[in-house]
Write a protein that holds these residues in place. Sequence first.
Motif, short mmCIF file in Angstrom:
data_model
loop_
_atom_site.label_atom_id
_atom_site.label_comp_id
_atom_site.label_asym_id
_atom_site.label_seq_id
_atom_site.Cartn_x
_atom_site.Cartn_y
_atom_site.Cartn_z
N TYR A 305 0.82 -1.19 0.11
CA TYR A 305 -0.05 -0.01 -0.01
C TYR A 305 1.00 1.22 -0.05
CZ TYR A 305 0.98 -0.09 5.10
OH TYR A 305 1.35 -0.11 6.48
N ARG A 306 0.49 2.31 -0.22
CA ARG A 306 1.06 3.59 -0.41
C ARG A 306 0.93 4.66 0.64
NH1 ARG A 306 3.97 4.12 -5.12
NH2 ARG A 306 3.18 2.47 -6.71
N THR A 307 1.95 5.23 1.06
CA THR A 307 1.66 6.33 2.21
C THR A 307 2.86 6.95 2.41
OG1 THR A 307 0.93 6.80 4.37
CG2 THR A 307 2.60 4.91 4.07
N PHE A 308 2.86 8.23 2.45
CA PHE A 308 4.03 9.21 2.57
C PHE A 308 4.84 9.29 1.33
CE2 PHE A 308 3.74 8.37 7.40
CZ PHE A 308 3.11 9.34 7.46
N GLY A 309 4.11 8.96 0.07
CA GLY A 309 4.95 9.04 -1.04
C GLY A 309 5.78 7.73 -1.27
N THR A 310 5.54 6.68 -0.72
CA THR A 310 6.28 5.34 -0.42
C THR A 310 5.40 4.55 -0.78
OG1 THR A 310 6.23 5.12 1.80
CG2 THR A 310 7.98 6.46 0.83
N ILE A 447 -2.40 3.47 12.35
CA ILE A 447 -0.70 3.19 12.84
C ILE A 447 -0.23 2.67 11.29
CG2 ILE A 447 0.96 1.66 13.66
CD1 ILE A 447 -0.68 1.95 16.48
N SER A 448 -0.98 1.70 10.82
CA SER A 448 -0.54 0.98 9.49
C SER A 448 -0.47 1.90 8.31
CB SER A 448 -1.53 0.02 9.40
OG SER A 448 -2.76 0.13 8.87
N THR A 449 -1.54 2.88 8.24
CA THR A 449 -1.43 3.86 7.33
C THR A 449 -0.45 4.99 7.35
OG1 THR A 449 -3.18 5.43 8.14
CG2 THR A 449 -3.86 3.34 6.69
N GLY A 450 0.11 5.11 8.53
CA GLY A 450 1.01 6.31 8.88
C GLY A 450 0.31 7.64 9.42
N TRP A 451 -1.05 7.57 9.31
CA TRP A 451 -1.83 8.52 10.07
C TRP A 451 -1.41 8.84 11.55
CZ3 TRP A 451 -4.32 12.88 9.20
CH2 TRP A 451 -5.13 13.42 10.21
N TYR A 452 -0.93 7.73 12.02
CA TYR A 452 -0.44 8.12 13.37
C TYR A 452 0.66 8.86 13.66
CZ TYR A 452 0.67 6.17 18.25
OH TYR A 452 1.04 6.08 19.44
N PHE A 453 1.56 9.00 12.91
CA PHE A 453 2.61 9.97 12.79
C PHE A 453 2.38 11.04 12.20
CE2 PHE A 453 4.61 5.74 13.62
CZ PHE A 453 5.06 5.77 14.76
N PHE A 454 1.36 11.14 11.03
CA PHE A 454 1.12 12.26 10.25
C PHE A 454 0.66 13.25 11.12
CE2 PHE A 454 -1.72 14.82 8.02
CZ PHE A 454 -1.01 15.04 6.89
N GLN A 455 0.07 12.86 12.37
CA GLN A 455 -0.72 13.84 13.27
C GLN A 455 0.40 14.59 14.07
OE1 GLN A 455 -4.83 12.19 14.47
NE2 GLN A 455 -3.37 10.51 14.15
N THR A 456 1.36 13.98 14.33
CA THR A 456 2.34 14.48 15.29
C THR A 456 3.65 14.93 14.80
OG1 THR A 456 2.95 12.32 15.65
CG2 THR A 456 1.18 13.11 16.98
N PHE A 457 4.12 14.43 13.66
CA PHE A 457 5.44 14.83 13.25
C PHE A 457 5.09 16.23 12.43
CE2 PHE A 457 8.21 10.94 13.18
CZ PHE A 457 7.94 10.49 14.43
N ALA A 458 6.18 16.72 12.06
CA ALA A 458 6.30 18.04 11.33
C ALA A 458 5.69 17.59 9.84
CB ALA A 458 7.72 18.31 11.07
#
Length: 725
Positions: A305-310, A447-458
């Motif tokens: 699957y794709r997330t963060f351009g990867t 967590i698996s989609t990266g949304w978990y870190f999208f909300q808190t990281f720059a």
Amino acid sequence: MLSPDDFEKRYPPEKLAAELPDAPISSLRSLQYLYGKLYTLATAGGGQFAPYLTPDAASNLIDTGDSLIVVRVDLSGSTPRLAADNERGAVWVTKYSDDRVEKVGHCKYAAARGIDHSITHQAGRNSKPEKLARYAKERLTKWAVDDEVQKVAADHEDGWIIDGLAALSEDEAALDTIERRVEEELDGESATALLTVQVRTQEDGEYQWPGTLDVFNEAMRGRKLSKLVTKNKATNSSGDATDLVSGASARTVGTSEDPQNYYLGKQLEKFPGLDIEEAWRTHPISEDAAVTVMNAETFVEACTYRTFGTKVYYLPYFFGRSPPEETYELYRTLYRAVVEDGDGTTPVEDAYDIFGGTEIEDRLRFYVSAVMPHQMSRYDVFGETLNGRLLYPRELAREHDRVVSSSGAFNADPGVTTPEREEWTAPLPTNEKWDLLVDSGERLSSISTGWYFFQTFAERDDTDADADDPRIGALVSVLSGDSIAVETLLSEYVDRIIAESDDDEGNGFPFFLVASQFAQLCALAKDDLDMLTTSSAAREPITHEPTYENYELDSLETMTIADGGDPATAKLESFIENTPALKRNGGAVTDEQSVNNQRRGAFLLGALVGAVGNYQEYHEERSTTLVDNFPVKSLSQSRIKKVAQETVAKTLTYTRERKRQTGGFPGTLFEHLVEELRKTILDPDPDEWALDTDDLRFYYALGVTYGMNDRRETREQTTDSQEAN
């Protein structure tokens, strides 16, 4: 492709065991080989040539009209000629059907201007009759005379069959007949079709399909293998070596395709100084294994699957030597991933739905990586591991929900109910509109989609993804069970806090963002997960799990009575002592002036700034408060003392005003914070602090959040607030 039930019927345990490798999965290549083998069995069946065939390539043509165009050649006489019988003649346009899939022996060549490896060729969508006529003639004029096909013909006992087709390719009258008959049969209509050849080798014999003749299959195999040694300008990258899949001595190839594009001739970061002609030595894989690996693509792509351009790869398999029963379950999982592609869930969630809580979950492993393409054939690979487990994202999801729903840091009612029915707020806020501050029940997806870190990281622009994007690294670490550096978290957290604070929309201090970040930090710090690491002894306490479950009402009531009835002091004491990064005598340095004391000082300063800022807003009705005057980006070691002096002075000023207004206000406003700050921030002097700037700023921001949430509420206010949310 066979359904899971049909697959199990077609390959009972003993038959399946005989088809699969004996060795356990030990590398990405061996996992790809297993996927390719299962796909081959499910589509082309077993046998010597099955891995080379691509029966699914034209599956969309099955049972459609005019989908199979057959050139019929009679080789039973002394001179090759086109069929002349009255029933079907030289060209037969018919329907491609399930019972003809194996007969045509199709092997697709994914090249824009190349002919397929097999004599059977797949035309483009809605090709015009004249183009299909050209493709039909090329079965003789291109395929039969191809160099690789001719090599096979020269050595095969039935090579004369191919030679007969090549000879017929020089007969202009025959070629004109093929062209005319194709156009007549199609009657001017475009079609999407396969084009193939039937031959008759004996007088009064049947016309035979190419898939039933060994010489055609060998020629197809030879053409496909030739592409595995000549890519990227190699002339013949092959040689005898030990096959890395089977461990047997074999002819190995050096430029074979790879479902994940890892082992390409241009992938120089994988193989610095690679000599493309000698690639078979660097990464030896046998001919048959290479082709089987290529067949893994359908299953591999279904588990990405794709997330963060990867592109994230999450490929399941079972640890050790899997018995047929587990292989059936693996096939069922892969099949489901293919047929349910696009249902909106990630492979992580799918694996949890299938295996979560089952007896075989402990044996389930995943190959995990993320790949970022830069340009054609160039990729960066992140966090590659074969030891990923469903345990890691699942347990992180559970721990985060526990932290925000039942731990003392976020518990909505952790305080003491007084006779006046007053309640004290939790140390940190929750909010139903903030995903990381509620028990969502969908945390695994986050967590698996990266949304978990999208909300808190720059924040970053995903359309111009960066190979050093820490969100990608954090995601892969969580999926694979690796650790995330605390330094990375603090840097990303602070950058996001500063950006949100500077937002032109004027939303002020990012109160709920900081609480969300801290909830995430607490979850990642769970000891059993071991997901945080640091290279600094000074930051080691941050990696340890908080113990807020010890924050109990009974002990608070006792402490409240002892200090005169104020629960604020008890709450602050409990929060500090249950937060390893703030705990007294919990610093990493050997003397009493520990880094923990400095971090606690930054937190307490922030708490006082937040509390005074709240007082200014709600009691003084000021639009600009201390929280605005001392933003996170302004805090540094050199400014700590000045900010502390001005904040304490402002607190004393408001205390005097409050006493005049009430005529008897006891003590000092926010006395529990002032006294703790005085004891902490003066020893050592802030000019001598060794606290890293990101560390200082994050815990200052956490303190501001604590101070802004540090208040007493009536039961009615609490109910109104909950209803508003």
